[in-house]
Scaffold this motif. Structure first.
Motif, short mmCIF file in Angstrom:
data_model
loop_
_atom_site.label_atom_id
_atom_site.label_comp_id
_atom_site.label_asym_id
_atom_site.label_seq_id
_atom_site.Cartn_x
_atom_site.Cartn_y
_atom_site.Cartn_z
N ARG A 45 -41.93 -35.31 33.03
CA ARG A 45 -43.19 -34.56 32.95
C ARG A 45 -43.08 -33.29 33.76
O ARG A 45 -42.61 -33.29 34.91
CB ARG A 45 -44.33 -35.43 33.46
CG ARG A 45 -45.70 -34.77 33.30
CD ARG A 45 -46.83 -35.74 33.60
NE ARG A 45 -46.76 -36.25 34.95
CZ ARG A 45 -47.61 -37.17 35.43
NH1 ARG A 45 -48.55 -37.68 34.64
NH2 ARG A 45 -47.48 -37.60 36.67
N ASN A 46 -43.54 -32.19 33.16
CA ASN A 46 -43.58 -30.91 33.86
C ASN A 46 -44.64 -30.96 34.94
O ASN A 46 -45.80 -31.28 34.68
CB ASN A 46 -43.86 -29.78 32.86
CG ASN A 46 -43.70 -28.42 33.49
OD1 ASN A 46 -44.37 -28.08 34.46
ND2 ASN A 46 -42.81 -27.63 32.91
N LYS A 48 -46.12 -28.66 36.54
CA LYS A 48 -47.18 -27.63 36.45
C LYS A 48 -48.09 -27.87 35.26
O LYS A 48 -49.32 -27.82 35.39
CB LYS A 48 -46.53 -26.25 36.36
CG LYS A 48 -45.73 -25.88 37.61
CD LYS A 48 -45.12 -24.49 37.46
CE LYS A 48 -44.33 -24.09 38.71
NZ LYS A 48 -43.71 -22.74 38.57
N THR A 49 -47.51 -28.10 34.09
CA THR A 49 -48.33 -28.24 32.88
C THR A 49 -48.72 -29.68 32.58
O THR A 49 -49.66 -29.92 31.81
CB THR A 49 -47.56 -27.67 31.67
OG1 THR A 49 -46.38 -28.45 31.45
CG2 THR A 49 -47.17 -26.23 31.92
N GLU A 51 -47.02 -31.68 30.81
CA GLU A 51 -46.51 -32.05 29.49
C GLU A 51 -45.18 -32.80 29.62
O GLU A 51 -44.38 -32.53 30.52
CB GLU A 51 -46.31 -30.81 28.62
CG GLU A 51 -47.61 -30.11 28.27
CD GLU A 51 -47.37 -28.92 27.36
OE1 GLU A 51 -46.18 -28.63 27.07
OE2 GLU A 51 -48.35 -28.27 26.93
#
Length: 470
Positions: A45-46, A48-49, A51
């Motif tokens: 999982r990113n 920051k985003t 996603e």
């Protein structure tokens, strides 16, 4: 992994491996068909985003029903998707270059005992010799008649001089004995304790010497993650974006937190220690000549070291986790898959598959055969025992120096008594020595006047100076 074949394959036949066999056995139990879609990334999982990528993203976007690979179950993934019960347990460990064989030392025969023990043995040898000397002078039973045919001797002799005591002790230590033995109870007690001491020490030394000389020893600069963290010469890294990086990133243990900061600092300095895959990390370890270590999951390490014989696992596991099959959130297949995994586990199929794909297929087992051959005791070469020859040559050289000193001193005494030059006496004695024949030598006679003076000046005719214990 792709199947090795000379024919052009399509569909599921293109792939083979542990997970493919596992999926086939589960499908056989539950009676279903499947289509394999290769995805490179496992899924992370990113930060920051928020996603996901890789297989986890495919499941979340309903492009797949299950993800079957060496996918580690962790909190982040468990929160996003469902997992079956684990089919393999593992942990994070260190992949490192196999330790190099130590070159045998010239004085390998000293290795069975530590320096401290050798010092204590020398101290014991000197101490026992001194105690034997003192007790022999105290005890009246060690003062013997030097001429047994004379029932009334004028003097008594003690054979335990300090040099004889040292000779007696070293003869016992070397298991060779001596040409004289103690007579008093006290000195016999000392000798008995010394013989017992030498028996134990020589037996222990001999038993340990065989292992030190015949078994090849390995030397590794690191033995754990703590050793890596304490030094700066060997760099260390891991696969970027995997669960191993998440472990170090989120760890609250000071050692692992320090190591994560160090790896990021290397990256900022332009020396990136992170890799894009485990295979890249293993290749880097193999080519780094001991200057790079790689953190990866223990099962992957086990697979690699079965094929790369110059690599090995260092230390234990840093954590404990498992592989599982990832499913879509709320998947109706979870219960049936759990039952199938339990069935395979009870049949021992996981062990069979692991033996097949880790130690038999694709070059597995090669390093095990090499290790088996190298574990046997090897023959002794000159570097293993060269120190013994050095000691022998050194001892003979020292004995030659002492003999020359004794010879010169003897010639000097003769030259002084006979009032001859030292050079003439040396030449006469050397001529006799180098004739190399006969085993007898004429005795140097004193002049008659010197003999009479010496006789009346001796203790034999000096009643006030007679001492039976001299």
């Amino acid at each position: 992994m792709l199947r090795e074949s000379s024919e052009r394959l399509s569909g599921n036949d293109r792939f083979e491996g542990f997970c493919i066999d596992l999926l086939n056995e589960i499908a056989e139990i539950l009676k279903f068909n499947f289509v394999l879609i290769p995805i490179k990334a496992y899924g992370s999982r990113n930060a920051k985003t928020g996603e996901w990528n890789g297989m986890i993203k495919e499941l979340l976007e309903d492009r797949g029903d299950m993800a079957v690979t060496d996918l580690t179950i962790n909190f982040e993934r468990e929160d996003a998707v469902d997992f079956t019960m684990p089919f393999m347990n593992l942990g994070i460990s260190i992949l490192y270059k196999k330790p190099q064989k130590m070159a045998p030392s010239l004085f390998s025969f000293l290795s069975p005992l530590s320096i401290e023990v050798w010092i204590y043995m020398i101290t014991a040898y000197v101490g026992v010799s001194i105690v034997m000397y003192i007790l022999a002078r105290f005890s009246p039973y060690e003062w013997q008649n030097p001429h047994p045919c004379d029932p009334d001797p004028d003097t008594l002799e003690n054979q335990f001089t300090i040099l004889n005591c040292l000779w007696f002790a070293i003869g016992s230590l070397m298991q060779q004995g001596c040409d004289f033995l103690p007579q008093a109870v006290s000195t016999r007690m000392v000798a008995g304790m010394w013989w017992f001491f030498t028996l134990i020490m020589i037996s222990s030394y001999t038993a340990n010497l065989a292992a030190f000389l015949t078994v090849e020893r390995m030397e590794s600069p690191i033995g754990s993650a703590e050793d890596l963290a304490k030094q700066t010469k060997i760099k260390y890294g891991l696969k970027e974006g995997g669960t191993t990086s998440v472990f170090f990133r989120d760890s609250i243990i000071p050692t692992y937190k320090h190591m994560w900061d160090t790896m990021n600092r290397y990256k900022e300095m332009g020396e990136n220690v992170f890799t894009g895959s485990n295979k890249e990390g293993a290749t880097r370890v193999s080519k780094s000549n001991g200057l790079y270590a790689f953190f990866m999951e223990s099962t992957t390490i086990e697979y690699v070291i079965e094929r790369e014989c110059d690599l090995t696992q260092v230390g234990g596991l840093l954590d404990s986790k498992s592989y599982g099959i990832a499913l879509q959130p709320g998947s109706p297949y979870k219960g049936a898959l759990d039952v199938a995994i339990l069935t395979l586990q009870s049949r021992g199929r996981f062990h069979t598959l692991k033996e097949k794909w880790f130690r038999q297929k694709r070059g597995g087992g090669k390093c095990k055969e090499e290790a088996g051959g190298s574990s046997m005791a090897s023959e002794l070469n000159l570097p293993n025992v060269g120190g013994v020859f050095v000691v022998l040559i050194g001892g003979m050289g020292l004995a030659l120096v002492v003999a020359l000193g004794e010879f010169v001193l003897y010639c000097w005494e003769i030259s002084r008594e006979d009032e001859k030059s030292l050079i003439s006496v040396l030449s006469e004695e050397l001529v006799f020595v180098f004739q190399c024949k006969g085993s007898t030598k004429p005795v140097k006679k004193e002049s008659e006047t010197a003999a009479v003076d010496n006789m009346y000046g001796s203790d034999v005719y000096n009643c006030s100076g007679r001492n039976p214990l001299t």
